[in-house]
Design an enzyme around this catalytic site. Structure first.
Site: not given
Ligand code: GLU
Length: 481
Positions: A252-254, A262
């Site tokens: 995830s983004k974390r 991206e």
């Protein structure tokens, strides 16, 4: 019968690397088996779905080079390929189920359902639908309708059983259908619920293999009950383990970049990302790691896909990218890095192509992402703005400027200027002055490039050319260290 597989995203965002991974495995399977790969949008969540997201997903897939044979934008004989354009198909299937008694109308409102779920939770019971509308008479149904209620459709669950999902990756997985309830198949607004839409579509589109993320394994028993109720043949299921972050939680983004965009923006090339994703959960039978799509497609096999989740490793991804950058023709590498080179003000477009090729060849072993290229080539286009302070401390002595000026004199008097003659001149100078060659070479590198490491110094000198090299050697004016 030839194989048909699909990717069926909900257009509610951009393409996640997990989605790209699923697409890749579908596409490799389709290519390996001579089948077709279909792109279909599950856009029934009208508040979250958007055309912009559809475009973003399609663009990301095109950037990756993962193209679909059929579907939105590509056409095909099984369209339309958006669920909101297929409503009559779901309605027909639902009407058939309803008429056969396999489904029933439920008039409970969301508030009533929620308060009953809450009650069940309080009482320690699983919050399942209680079957209240299962056996309503026609009169009861009309009375409810007369109150202004609209009906959802629920599947009438057959008696509980141990249902086994045969999965090409997970093997046989047993589910107890007693844990299910009469789930909604058509919502009260007339839109199909996920499990129903997917079964109707996969059947209508003649999908032979359902290859998708393993978060859907738990939906599969419900879907199998629907296949049976509708009298459809089952496809073959293959659930691909999801990608985890280094902490073994879903990526995830974390963990950093998660959307394909991206990765592009961080200077990864699509071939490297595709190659890296292929190795998450799959490996080539001959153990090779750098493989073209065609090479992967020749040997791809769902049975070689591991059922344990793969962990995303940024270092490995970066290493893979560097491998690909090294193999690109240098001018192609510049084209791909164009936006970064331009943003950094590197005038590469005006450079002589043969010279630029040589410059890129000199530096690219050190370049891991496209974003690193401007910095790696910058000093070939302009003198370094500053010198590495640690290099200044280590390599600059009082006598150094005079030594560098002497080196410039030697280079200027060379009858033929090249990496070899420059090196010979340096060695001769060192010998005459009784200093180690390193005592001239290190400061030379520092004033020419601003750094202490880089490609072979004499190659740098040859590429900078005699005039520019000598100008920089004489212009050190020793900035304060
Ligand atoms: N729309 C679902 C998803 O994006 C599709 C799942 C499936 O492939 O059945 O997860």
């Amino acid at each position: 019968m030839s194989t048909r597989v699909r990717y069926a995203p909900s257009p509610t965002g951009t393409l996640h690397v997990g989605g790209a991974h699923t697409v890749l495995f579908n596409l490799l399977f389709a290519r390996r088996t001579g089948g077709r790969f279909i792109l279909r949008f599950e856009d029934t969540d009208r508040t979250r779905s958007s055309e912009g997201s559809e475009h973003a997903i399609c663009d990301a897939l095109r950037w990756l080079g993962l193209l679909w044979d059929e579907g939105v934008g590509a056409g095909g004989a099984y369209g339309p390929y958006r669920q909101t354009e297929r409503l009559p198909l779901y309605q027909a299937a639902a009407a058939r189920l309803l008429a056969a008694g396999g489904a029933y109308e439920c008039f409970c409102t969301p508030e009533e359902l929620e308060s009953r779920r809450e009650e069940a939770r309080q009482a320690g019971r699983p919050p399942k639908y209680d079957g209240r509308c299962r056996d309503l008479s026609a009169a009861q149904r009309s009375a409810l309708r007369a109150q202004g209620r609209t009906a959802a459709l629920r599947l009438r669950l057959p008696p509980p059983e141990k249902l086994v999902v045969h999965d090409l990756i997970y093997g046989d997985v047993e589910f107890d259908t007693a844990e299910l309830d009469d789930f909604v198949i058509v919502k009260s607004d007339g839109l199909p619920a996920y499990n129903f839409g997917v079964v109707v579509d996969d059947t209508a589109m003649a999908i032979t293999h359902v290859i998708r993320g393993d978060e859907h394994l738990s939906n599969t028993p419900k879907q199998i009950l629907l296949y049976r109720a509708l009298g459809y043949d089952l496809p073959i299921f293959a659930h691909v383990p999801m990608i985890l972050g280094p902490d073994r939680h879903k990526l995830s983004k974390r963990h950093g970049a998660t959307s394909v965009d991206e990765f592009r923006d961080r200077g990864f090339v699509p071939e490297a990302l595709v190659n890296y994703l292929a190795l998450l959960g799959w490996s080539s039978p001959d153990g090779r790691e750098i493989l073209t799509f065609e090479e992967m497609a020749r040997t791809f096999d769902l049975e070689r896909v591991s059922k344990s989740a793969a962990v995303y490793d940024e270092d490995k991804m970066t290493w893979m990218n560097a491998q690909y950058l090294r193999r690109l023709p240098p001018l192609d590498l510049c084209e791909r890095a164009a936006s970064w080179l331009d943003a950094a003000g590197v005038p590469w477009r005006q450079a002589d192509p043969t010279w630029l090729t040589a410059v890129v060849e000199a530096v690219r072993e050190r370049v891991r992402t496209l974003t690193e290229l401007p910095d790696a080539v910058r000093y070939f286009f302009a003198p370094p703005g500053s010198l590495d302070p640690e290099g200044v401390r280590r390599h600059m002595r009082d006598g150094t400027p005079a030594l560098l000026a002497a080196a410039a004199d030697r280079l200027e008097s060379l009858p033929a200027f090249s990496a070899e003659t420059a090196e010979a001149a340096y060695r001769a100078l060192a010998e005459e002055r009784a200093v180690k060659p390193a005592e001239i070479i290190h400061p030379t590198r520092l004033v020419l490039t601003g750094r202490t490491v880089g490609p072979s110094l004499f190659l740098v000198i040859a590429l900078l050319g005699r005039d520019e090299t000598c100008r920089r050697l004489r212009a050190i004016g020793l900035p304060a260290a």
